[in-house]
Design a protein around this motif. Structure first.
Motif, PDB file in Angstrom:
ATOM      1  N   TYR A 270      -1.969 -11.349  10.497  1.00  0.00           N
ATOM      2  CA  TYR A 270      -2.964 -10.609  11.563  1.00  0.00           C
ATOM      3  C   TYR A 270      -3.991 -11.372  12.042  1.00  0.00           C
TER       4      TYR A 270
ATOM      5  N   LEU B 145     -11.600  -5.165  12.026  1.00  0.00           N
ATOM      6  CA  LEU B 145     -10.033  -5.343  11.915  1.00  0.00           C
ATOM      7  C   LEU B 145      -9.645  -6.485  12.807  1.00  0.00           C
TER       8      LEU B 145
ATOM      9  N   PHE C  95      -6.153  -4.124  16.652  1.00  0.00           N
ATOM     10  CA  PHE C  95      -5.892  -2.976  15.974  1.00  0.00           C
ATOM     11  C   PHE C  95      -7.276  -2.019  16.192  1.00  0.00           C
TER      12      PHE C  95
ATOM     13  N   ARG D  18       0.940   3.303  11.832  1.00  0.00           N
ATOM     14  CA  ARG D  18      -0.354   3.700  11.655  1.00  0.00           C
ATOM     15  C   ARG D  18      -0.686   3.916  10.180  1.00  0.00           C
TER      16      ARG D  18
ATOM     17  N   VAL E 123      -5.864   3.622  11.144  1.00  0.00           N
ATOM     18  CA  VAL E 123      -5.884   2.338  11.714  1.00  0.00           C
ATOM     19  C   VAL E 123      -4.525   2.369  12.498  1.00  0.00           C
ATOM     20  N   THR E 124      -4.539   1.858  13.721  1.00  0.00           N
ATOM     21  CA  THR E 124      -3.243   1.865  14.612  1.00  0.00           C
ATOM     22  C   THR E 124      -3.214   0.717  15.094  1.00  0.00           C
ATOM     23  N   GLY E 125      -2.017  -0.128  15.184  1.00  0.00           N
ATOM     24  CA  GLY E 125      -1.981  -1.362  15.807  1.00  0.00           C
ATOM     25  C   GLY E 125      -0.554  -2.127  15.484  1.00  0.00           C
TER      26      GLY E 125
END
Length: 386
Positions: free
Chosen positions: A40, A53, A57, A359, A380-382
């Motif tokens: 990432y 992050l 994200f 998520r 956390v979203t991404g």
């Protein structure tokens, strides 16, 4: 150690086995993992919530201890700990333990298909120091008491059915009961003692935890080798503790999180900052990670809760360390995924993915205050790998 490729499809009765609504494709691990560039990319600057992050994200606060959850009337519990997610129609539910003594218990937050909070409620009350636990294939939550002679409680994430004490799963200082294995039809359990053991519970009937056999892992003192299972004569643990009943049972320094996928179990031990890997097909064990064997600076210390994704990535949370969640990839690379700034007196707990894998939920158990009344639960979203 010789590299071992565990590229297996979990096939059950001619159909692919699913966990958390997502197909597990397997993983390839060598022990131990070493630092490298993660999938990432590097961490960015702290966001408005103090979380660093990777690019793409974002984070939001879901709940704070002592405060109402969203627009609901429910007050979130103190010291949020182990957690899991459950599909709920087009939405989902996140459950979380409360590691306080007395009271403890567990709560749940319900989300709509868009991620909006639509409800929050209690699912377990009157228990002690509920630390980690585990999700069952029949969609209940196993909440574990981290106290001497503690119990496992089976709870309903929807809050409809009353929680049930599962005494047959043994009385000891439970940490996780997180690795439900639908192939061997057993549940794996960790014990948070400096000389704790690793157990499995074999229910008399799969899907019913009211009766069965508690077994303990038997192996040598080395960090790799073969293992067997032996029955624990007295799961009640009194007057002789379960960890002391079977000669040759293997000692582990502070058992913590536990995760199962594709005939493999991973579990963590905080006393020596290790992630252990059990190959359930050939009955061998080895180290997937050991911070003392890292070349250079170890990115992962304070090893604690663990979960995984359909890509084969393991996500390991830190109790202390630098307040990070690190990722261990199928290519044996360990790297930081996120870091929580300004909360050095806390620990990260309860990592769990939403059913669609987009998520990640987790908590800072003591938040910025360093007190159990200051816990914060995040989302956390991404673009997580699938």
């Amino acid at each position: 150690m010789e590299r071992r490729n565990l590229l297996r499809a979990a096939v059950l009765g001619g159909t692919s086995a699913a966990l958390g609504g997502t197909l597990w494709r397997g993983a390839a691990y060598a022990a131990p993992a070493q630092p490298g560039t993660g999938p990432y990319g590097p961490l960015g600057s702290p966001d408005a919530n103090g979380i660093r992050l990777p690019g793409g994200f974002t984070s939001r606060v879901i709940a704070r201890s002592g405060q109402r959850v969203g627009t609901t009337s429910y007050t979130w519990h103190s010291a949020p700990d182990g957690g899991a997610c459950y599909a709920d129609g087009t939405g989902w539910i996140y459950v979380s333990n409360s590691e306080i003594n007395p009271s403890g218990g567990a709560s749940a937050v319900r989300f709509s298909s868009t991620g909006a909070i639509t409800g929050a409620y209690r699912i377990l009350s009157g228990t002690r120091q509920n630390c980690a636990g585990g999700k069952t294939p029949w969609n209940t939550w196993l909440s574990c008491e981290e106290v001497s002679l503690g119990y496992v409680y089976e709870t309903d994430p929807w809050g409809t059915n009353a929680a049930v004490q599962r005494a047959a799963m043994g009385r000891f200082k439970h940490e996780a009961a997180a690795a439900a294995d639908p192939v061997r039809r057993v549940i794996y359990l960790t014990e948070d003692e400096t000389n704790g053991r690793f157990y499995r519970f074999v229910p008399t009937t799969w899907g019913n935890l009211s009766s069965g056999t508690l077994q303990v892992m038997v192996a040598g003192s080395a960090t790799s080798g073969s293992f067997t299972w032996a029955d624990v004569p007295d799961p009640d643990g009194s007057p002789t503790a379960t960890r002391s009943q079977v000669s040759g049972s293997k000692s582990f320094n502070g058992g913590e999180g536990c995760h199962y996928a594709n005939d493999t179990v991973w579990f963590t031990t905080k006393g020596d900052n290790r992630v252990w890997q059990l190959d359930l097909l050939d009955h061998t064990y080895e180290l997937a990670y050991d911070d003392s064997l890292v070349n250079g600076t170890a990115p992962l210390t304070g090893v604690d809760n663990i979960t995984g994704t359909s890509s084969g990535d393991l996500f390991v949370a830190e109790d202390g360390g630098t307040m990070e969640i690190c990722v261990i990839t199928p290519d044996d690379v360990v790297a930081s995924f996120l870091r929580v700034d300004g909360q050095s007196a806390s620990e990260i707990t309860g990592p769990a993915f939403s059913p669609d894998g987009t998520r990640l939920y987790f908590s800072s158990q003591r938040g910025t205050s360093g007190s159990s009344s200051g816990g914060i639960t995040y989302e956390v979203t991404g673009p997580f790998r699938s």
